[in-house]
Design a protein around this motif. Structure first.
Motif, PDB file in Angstrom:
ATOM      1  N   LEU A   1     -32.382 -54.276  21.675  1.00 13.49           N
ATOM      2  CA  LEU A   1     -33.296 -55.403  21.501  1.00 13.49           C
ATOM      3  C   LEU A   1     -33.326 -55.860  20.052  1.00 13.49           C
ATOM      4  N   GLY A   2     -33.240 -54.884  19.124  1.00 14.20           N
ATOM      5  CA  GLY A   2     -33.206 -55.224  17.703  1.00 14.20           C
ATOM      6  C   GLY A   2     -31.959 -55.998  17.309  1.00 14.20           C
ATOM      7  N   GLN A   3     -30.908 -55.855  18.108  1.00 12.98           N
ATOM      8  CA  GLN A   3     -29.661 -56.594  17.881  1.00 12.98           C
ATOM      9  C   GLN A   3     -29.613 -57.882  18.697  1.00 12.98           C
ATOM     10  N   ASP A   4     -30.760 -58.270  19.243  1.00 11.94           N
ATOM     11  CA  ASP A   4     -30.903 -59.483  20.054  1.00 11.94           C
ATOM     12  C   ASP A   4     -30.071 -59.390  21.340  1.00 11.94           C
ATOM     13  N   THR A  18     -43.880 -58.058  32.718  1.00  9.05           N
ATOM     14  CA  THR A  18     -44.724 -57.881  31.533  1.00  9.05           C
ATOM     15  C   THR A  18     -44.183 -58.727  30.397  1.00  9.05           C
ATOM     16  N   ARG A  19     -45.115 -59.145  29.549  1.00  6.39           N
ATOM     17  CA  ARG A  19     -44.774 -59.832  28.299  1.00  6.39           C
ATOM     18  C   ARG A  19     -45.407 -59.043  27.169  1.00  6.39           C
ATOM     19  N   THR A  20     -44.614 -58.720  26.159  1.00  7.88           N
ATOM     20  CA  THR A  20     -45.126 -57.956  25.024  1.00  7.88           C
ATOM     21  C   THR A  20     -44.813 -58.682  23.726  1.00  7.88           C
ATOM     22  N   ASP A  21     -45.474 -58.248  22.666  1.00  2.69           N
ATOM     23  CA  ASP A  21     -45.141 -58.795  21.353  1.00  2.69           C
ATOM     24  C   ASP A  21     -43.974 -58.002  20.765  1.00  2.69           C
ATOM     25  N   LYS A  22     -43.652 -58.279  19.508  1.00  2.00           N
ATOM     26  CA  LYS A  22     -42.493 -57.630  18.882  1.00  2.00           C
ATOM     27  C   LYS A  22     -42.682 -56.121  18.714  1.00  2.00           C
ATOM     28  N   ARG A  23     -43.934 -55.662  18.768  1.00  2.00           N
ATOM     29  CA  ARG A  23     -44.189 -54.225  18.624  1.00  2.00           C
ATOM     30  C   ARG A  23     -44.202 -53.496  19.965  1.00  2.00           C
ATOM     31  N   GLY A  24     -44.046 -54.269  21.059  1.00  2.78           N
ATOM     32  CA  GLY A  24     -44.102 -53.655  22.375  1.00  2.78           C
ATOM     33  C   GLY A  24     -45.509 -53.537  22.919  1.00  2.78           C
ATOM     34  N   ASP A  33     -53.146 -42.456  37.455  1.00  3.96           N
ATOM     35  CA  ASP A  33     -53.616 -41.235  38.133  1.00  3.96           C
ATOM     36  C   ASP A  33     -52.597 -40.099  38.075  1.00  3.96           C
ATOM     37  N   GLY A  34     -51.518 -40.275  37.287  1.00  2.00           N
ATOM     38  CA  GLY A  34     -50.557 -39.193  37.080  1.00  2.00           C
ATOM     39  C   GLY A  34     -49.369 -39.208  38.029  1.00  2.00           C
ATOM     40  N   ARG A  35     -49.359 -40.131  38.992  1.00  2.00           N
ATOM     41  CA  ARG A  35     -48.202 -40.239  39.877  1.00  2.00           C
ATOM     42  C   ARG A  35     -47.059 -40.955  39.154  1.00  2.00           C
ATOM     43  N   PHE A  36     -45.918 -41.076  39.835  1.00  2.00           N
ATOM     44  CA  PHE A  36     -44.757 -41.696  39.196  1.00  2.00           C
ATOM     45  C   PHE A  36     -44.196 -42.807  40.073  1.00  2.00           C
ATOM     46  N   TYR A  37     -43.395 -43.664  39.461  1.00  2.00           N
ATOM     47  CA  TYR A  37     -42.650 -44.692  40.183  1.00  2.00           C
ATOM     48  C   TYR A  37     -41.428 -45.074  39.355  1.00  2.00           C
ATOM     49  N   TRP A  38     -40.321 -45.317  40.055  1.00  2.00           N
ATOM     50  CA  TRP A  38     -39.068 -45.704  39.411  1.00  2.00           C
ATOM     51  C   TRP A  38     -38.889 -47.229  39.474  1.00  2.00           C
ATOM     52  N   VAL A  39     -38.295 -47.758  38.431  1.00  2.00           N
ATOM     53  CA  VAL A  39     -37.935 -49.178  38.414  1.00  2.00           C
ATOM     54  C   VAL A  39     -36.562 -49.323  37.773  1.00  2.00           C
ATOM     55  N   ILE A  40     -35.891 -50.419  38.089  1.00  2.00           N
ATOM     56  CA  ILE A  40     -34.765 -50.845  37.267  1.00  2.00           C
ATOM     57  C   ILE A  40     -35.288 -52.034  36.490  1.00  2.00           C
ATOM     58  N   ALA A  41     -35.248 -51.933  35.177  1.00  2.00           N
ATOM     59  CA  ALA A  41     -35.899 -52.906  34.311  1.00  2.00           C
ATOM     60  C   ALA A  41     -34.871 -53.673  33.495  1.00  2.00           C
ATOM     61  N   ILE A  42     -35.047 -54.982  33.460  1.00  2.00           N
ATOM     62  CA  ILE A  42     -34.281 -55.803  32.535  1.00  2.00           C
ATOM     63  C   ILE A  42     -35.251 -56.349  31.505  1.00  2.00           C
ATOM     64  N   THR A  43     -34.942 -56.137  30.244  1.00  2.00           N
ATOM     65  CA  THR A  43     -35.796 -56.567  29.138  1.00  2.00           C
ATOM     66  C   THR A  43     -34.943 -57.372  28.171  1.00  2.00           C
ATOM     67  N   TRP A  44     -35.507 -58.441  27.646  1.00  2.00           N
ATOM     68  CA  TRP A  44     -34.757 -59.263  26.705  1.00  2.00           C
ATOM     69  C   TRP A  44     -35.703 -59.871  25.669  1.00  2.00           C
ATOM     70  N   PRO A  45     -35.166 -60.148  24.476  1.00  2.00           N
ATOM     71  CA  PRO A  45     -36.009 -60.677  23.401  1.00  2.00           C
ATOM     72  C   PRO A  45     -36.224 -62.185  23.520  1.00  2.00           C
ATOM     73  N   THR A  46     -37.395 -62.616  23.082  1.00  2.00           N
ATOM     74  CA  THR A  46     -37.710 -64.032  22.923  1.00  2.00           C
ATOM     75  C   THR A  46     -38.209 -64.225  21.492  1.00  2.00           C
ATOM     76  N   GLU A  47     -38.527 -65.440  21.130  1.00  2.00           N
ATOM     77  CA  GLU A  47     -39.019 -65.690  19.774  1.00  2.00           C
ATOM     78  C   GLU A  47     -40.342 -64.976  19.527  1.00  2.00           C
ATOM     79  N   GLU A  48     -41.184 -64.877  20.552  1.00  2.00           N
ATOM     80  CA  GLU A  48     -42.511 -64.293  20.379  1.00  2.00           C
ATOM     81  C   GLU A  48     -42.536 -62.783  20.580  1.00  2.00           C
TER      82      GLU A  48
END
Length: 416
Positions: free
Chosen positions: A81-84, A30-36, A97-112
């Protein structure tokens, strides 16, 4: 059997009732803006979450947040993320539909905004974090614990697992998941990953040897006192033994100082080497996930009507993977610098050991001059023999392990 052996079998984690199934080789993006707010997401994310891209675009990423997740995890995420800084976390999500799934997520900031790549967690660490999350959530709901306080409890729990800080936990978690994923998909970690994994194992072994040295030195700190007591009992003939005890005590103090400088505190030599290895390992694991995600985009691009956004995401991931690789190279430079320092430092330790050996020989000579009849002095000599041999063995192992790290770093340098 090596943990990197491709013949190791993978035992699939059982899918629980209400869990959305997906394959170990699949990755979310996923790609999000600064507000998520979601800008784009790949086909795997759409399929598993149950939302069409039209429903995801413009929606906050918390659209898929599961109520079982404690707020403290997301407080820590946004704080980092706020600390870069980069963020890795095990996350339980909820599908449309209300089911669940687990992930290991890596998230990092970019300029956008922010980029995130997520994989199926397969290691036992996910189970440990699920138990921890339940405790954090209960505290938030029942005890009035705030998100910030819950975040601190999360960090305390990570330290209680033996990690110096959350960054160390992230590097370890990614390593575990990469190894489990390789077994599940019948592949092998890249040569770069294997070198970093080997360095990580080596630095842990080196730490164990240093802890052993600390215990040995602590055990023989009573020897000078025993020698002085013996010298006073021998009266006139005890002078040489008293002098030997003074020399021995001084050398032990110097060795103790060396051990403290090497192994104690967040800025010690050992911590710097281990930190650089963990950071490098984390970066190459993350870069590998980015590169694999970029490759998987090809499938999405084939079926997409509008390929422009996907191509933009693919190109962005490739650039970010290169950035992470470059940061890993900087970590490698720090590793090389620190292991050279350790090599020079070990020479000092060897001089101390040589001094101890001389003192032991003097004790033997003095014991012989007394006709070998003093059982107390004989006991001290035997203790010195035993401890000296262990110190020499452990120090030789430290030298060997440090050389192994140098070898791995040299190979990584040749691969860059």
């Amino acid at each position: 059997m090596s943990q990197h052996d491709r013949t190791l079998t993978y035992t699939p984690r059982s899918t629980h009732a209400g869990e959305v199934p997906f394959e170990p080789g699949e990755l979310f993006f996923t790609r999000t803006d600064k507000r998520g707010v979601i800008i784009s997401g790949n086909q795997v994310f759409q399929r598993v979450s149950g939302y069409d891209l039209s429903e995801l675009k413009g929606a906050p990423h918390k659209l898929v947040r599961h109520p079982d997740m404690p707020k403290g995890v997301f407080h820590l995420k946004w704080e980092r993320l706020g600390q870069d800084k980069k963020m890795v976390a095990y996350v339980k999500n909820r599908s449309k539909d209300g089911r669940f799934y687990w992930v290991i997520a890596i998230t990092w900031p970019t300029e956008e905004g922010y980029l995130s790549v997520r994989a199926k967690p397969l290691s036992d660490m996910r189970d440990k974090m699920e138990v921890l999350y339940k405790a954090l959530l209960a505290a938030e709901q029942n005890d009035g614990v705030t998100a910030a306080q819950s975040s601190e409890r999360l960090l305390d729990a990570v330290r209680g697992m033996g990690f110096h800080d959350y960054d160390a936990f992230m590097g370890h978690a990614l390593r575990l998941e990469m190894l489990e994923n390789a077994k599940a998909t019948g592949t092998a970690p890249t040569a770069v990953l294997q070198r970093y994994f080997a360095m990580y194992d080596t630095i842990r072994d080196l730490g164990a040897e240093v802890e052993g040295l600390v215990e040995v030195i602590r055990a023989i700190r009573t020897v000078p006192m025993n020698m002085r007591i013996l010298a006073s009992r021998l009266e006139n003939v005890g002078g040489p033994i008293s002098a030997i005890s003074v020399n021995y005590s001084q050398m032990l103090e110097e060795m103790t100082t060396w051990i403290k400088e090497f192994s104690e505190g967040p800025n010690c030599t050992f911590a710097r080497i281990k930190g650089a290895i963990l950071q490098g390992q984390f970066l190459v694991c993350a870069a590998d996930m980015q590169s694999r995600m970029s490759t998987l985009f090809a499938e999405d691009i084939k079926i997409a009507e509008d390929k422009s956004t996907l191509l933009e995401d693919k190109n962005m991931l490739e650039r970010e993977a290169e950035v992470f690789h470059n940061e890993a190279q900087e970590s490698l430079k720090r590793i090389e610098t620190e292991v050279r320092r350790l090599s020079r430092s070990v020479l000092d330790m060897k001089r101390y050991v040589t001094g101890l050996s001389s003192t032991r020989m003097m004790c033997k000579i003095e014991s012989a001059s007394l006709g070998g009849s003093d059982t107390a002095l004989n006991g001290i000599v035997e203790q010195l023999d035993e401890r000296q041999n262990e110190i020499e063995r452990r120090l030789a192992r430290v030298v060997e392990l440090n050389s192994n790290i140098q070898g791995h770093s040299a190979m990584l340098r040749s691969m860059s």
